[in-house]
Design a protein around this motif. Structure first.
Motif, PDB file in Angstrom:
ATOM      1  N   ALA A   1       0.831  -1.204   0.000  1.00 25.16           N
ATOM      2  CA  ALA A   1       0.000   0.000   0.000  1.00 25.16           C
ATOM      3  C   ALA A   1       0.868   1.256   0.000  1.00 25.16           C
ATOM      4  CB  ALA A   1      -0.924  -0.006   1.223  1.00 25.16           C
ATOM      5  N   HIS A   2       1.975   1.217   0.748  1.00 27.22           N
ATOM      6  CA  HIS A   2       2.880   2.372   0.782  1.00 27.22           C
ATOM      7  C   HIS A   2       3.505   2.615  -0.588  1.00 27.22           C
ATOM      8  CE1 HIS A   2       5.853   5.207   2.239  1.00 27.22           C
ATOM      9  NE2 HIS A   2       6.801   4.472   1.684  1.00 27.22           N
ATOM     10  N   ARG A   3       3.960   1.526  -1.236  1.00 23.50           N
ATOM     11  CA  ARG A   3       4.533   1.678  -2.582  1.00 23.50           C
ATOM     12  C   ARG A   3       3.512   2.251  -3.546  1.00 23.50           C
ATOM     13  NH1 ARG A   3       7.048  -3.345  -1.386  1.00 23.50           N
ATOM     14  NH2 ARG A   3       5.379  -4.455  -2.432  1.00 23.50           N
ATOM     15  N   GLN A   4       2.263   1.813  -3.429  1.00 21.60           N
ATOM     16  CA  GLN A   4       1.215   2.323  -4.309  1.00 21.60           C
ATOM     17  C   GLN A   4       0.994   3.818  -4.089  1.00 21.60           C
ATOM     18  OE1 GLN A   4      -0.136   0.546  -6.675  1.00 21.60           O
ATOM     19  NE2 GLN A   4      -1.473   2.177  -7.411  1.00 21.60           N
ATOM     20  N   ARG A   5       1.005   4.234  -2.819  1.00 21.66           N
ATOM     21  CA  ARG A   5       0.834   5.659  -2.518  1.00 21.66           C
ATOM     22  C   ARG A   5       1.995   6.471  -3.080  1.00 21.66           C
ATOM     23  NH1 ARG A   5      -1.027   3.556   2.501  1.00 21.66           N
ATOM     24  NH2 ARG A   5       1.029   3.892   3.453  1.00 21.66           N
ATOM     25  N   VAL A   6       3.198   5.925  -2.971  1.00 22.77           N
ATOM     26  CA  VAL A   6       4.373   6.631  -3.501  1.00 22.77           C
ATOM     27  C   VAL A   6       4.266   6.783  -5.011  1.00 22.77           C
ATOM     28  CG1 VAL A   6       6.862   6.454  -3.877  1.00 22.77           C
ATOM     29  CG2 VAL A   6       5.908   5.956  -1.622  1.00 22.77           C
ATOM     30  N   ILE A   7       3.872   5.709  -5.701  1.00 21.73           N
ATOM     31  CA  ILE A   7       3.752   5.753  -7.160  1.00 21.73           C
ATOM     32  C   ILE A   7       2.682   6.746  -7.582  1.00 21.73           C
ATOM     33  CG2 ILE A   7       3.047   4.425  -9.192  1.00 21.73           C
ATOM     34  CD1 ILE A   7       4.351   1.978  -7.863  1.00 21.73           C
TER      35      ILE A   7
END
Length: 259
Positions: free
Chosen positions: A171-177
Motif C-alpha cells: 500500500a505504501h509503494r502504491q501511494r508513492v507511485i
C-alpha cells in the motif's frame, strides 16, 4: 488462564495483527505488538523480532528491554537464532543456551542471553509463499524447548504479521507511485502553460518557447518546473538569444548614429 479468556485474547491478537492498513502505521510498534502478544499467549518469558528492510539495516523490537537488546546485539554481532532463522527461512526448534553447541554457533549471543536470565530460545520465520522478511525469537527461562503446539501458534502469529507487513508495504509503494504520477502530471501542466505564455509573449512557436525555457533553466541550474512557475507568475522572463540578423542591425544602427 481460563480457556475462554485465552480464546478471546487469541482472537483479539489476530485482529490486531491483521489491522495494518492504517495511515499512522508504525513498523517498530507493530513488531513490539507481535512480541508482546506472543508472551501473552505462549509459555515464554520474552520474545524478540528482527525484520529485514530493503536497502537498510534490519529493524528490531522485543516484548521487553532484555529481548530487544538481544535482537540489537544479534544484528551487531551478526549471529543468533533470529538471524539464522531469517537467513535460512527455517524454524530453529529450540536451543538450550547452556549447551556447548549454541555457544559454538553463537559465541557472543548465547552467553549474553544466559546472563539476561534465559535458558533456551527458539525462532520461527516471518515467511509467506517462500519469501522470508524477518524472524520471531522466543525466549524461555526453563531449559526446555517450546511444546510443538505452542511453536505452531507462534508460526501462525508470525505468518499473520508477515501478511500485514507485506500488505502495508504494498500500500505504501502504491501511494508513492500515485504521488509521483500526480507530481509529474502537475509539472507537465505547468510547463505546457509556461510554453504557451512564452510563445504569446515573444511571438515565437511553442517549440521555440520550450527551448527558451529549458535553456534558461539549465543556465540557472534550476528545475524546469520551478522556472515555468515563475514564468506564469511573471517573475521570470527568459531572454531570447541574439541572432546574427539582430547583431547586424544593431551594428548598422550604431554606424549610422556615428555618421
Amino acid at each position: 488462564m481460563p480457556e475462554q479468556a485465552r480464546e478471546e485474547r487469541l482472537a483479539a491478537a489476530f485482529v490486531e495483527l491483521a489491522d495494518t492498513l492504517v495511515d499512522d502505521f508504525d513498523t517498530v510498534s507493530f513488531l513490539h505488538l507481535l512480541a508482546t502478544r506472543c508472551v501473552d499467549l505462549l509459555d515464554v518469558a520474552s520474545a524478540g523480532v528482527t525484520l529485514s528492510v530493503p536497502e537498510s539495516a534490519p529493524l528490531t523490537s522485543g516484548s521487553d528491554e532484555h529481548s530487544h537488546r538481544l535482537e540489537q546485539l544479534a544484528v551487531e554481532w551478526d549471529e543468533g537464532p533470529g538471524l539464522d532463522c531469517l537467513r535460512s527461512g527455517r524454524v530453529v526448534d529450540g536451543a538450550l543456551l547452556a549447551n556447548g553447541r549454541p555457544h559454538a554457533r553463537w559465541p557472543r549471543f548465547a552467553p549474553h542471553a544466559l546472563l539476561s536470565g534465559f535458558a533456551s530460545v527458539a525462532a520461527t520465520p516471518l515467511r509467506l509463499r517462500g519469501r522470508t522478511i524477518g524472524a520471531l525469537s522466543l525466549f524461555r527461562e526453563q531449559p526446555e524447548t517450546p511444546p510443538v503446539a505452542q511453536l505452531r501458534l507462534a508460526q501462525a502469529l508470525a505468518r499473520l504479521a508477515t501478511i500485514g507487513i507485506l500488505q502495508q508495504r504494498a500500500a505504501h509503494r502504491q501511494r508513492v507511485i500515485v504521488g509521483q504520477l500526480e507530481t509529474a502530471l502537475r509539472s507537465r501542466v505547468v510547463i505546457e502553460q509556461a510554453k504557451g505564455a512564452l510563445s504569446h509573449r515573444h511571438r515565437i512557436s511553442v517549440d521555440e518557447a520550450f527551448t527558451l525555457l529549458r535553456r534558461h533553466a539549465r543556465s540557472q541550474r534550476r528545475l524546469l518546473t520551478a522556472v515555468a512557475e515563475e514564468v506564469l507568475n511573471e517573475t521570470t522572463d527568459p531572454p531570447q538569444p541574439r541572432t546574427e540578423g539582430t547583431k547586424t542591425t544593431e551594428t548598422t544602427e550604431r554606424t549610422e548614429t556615428t555618421d
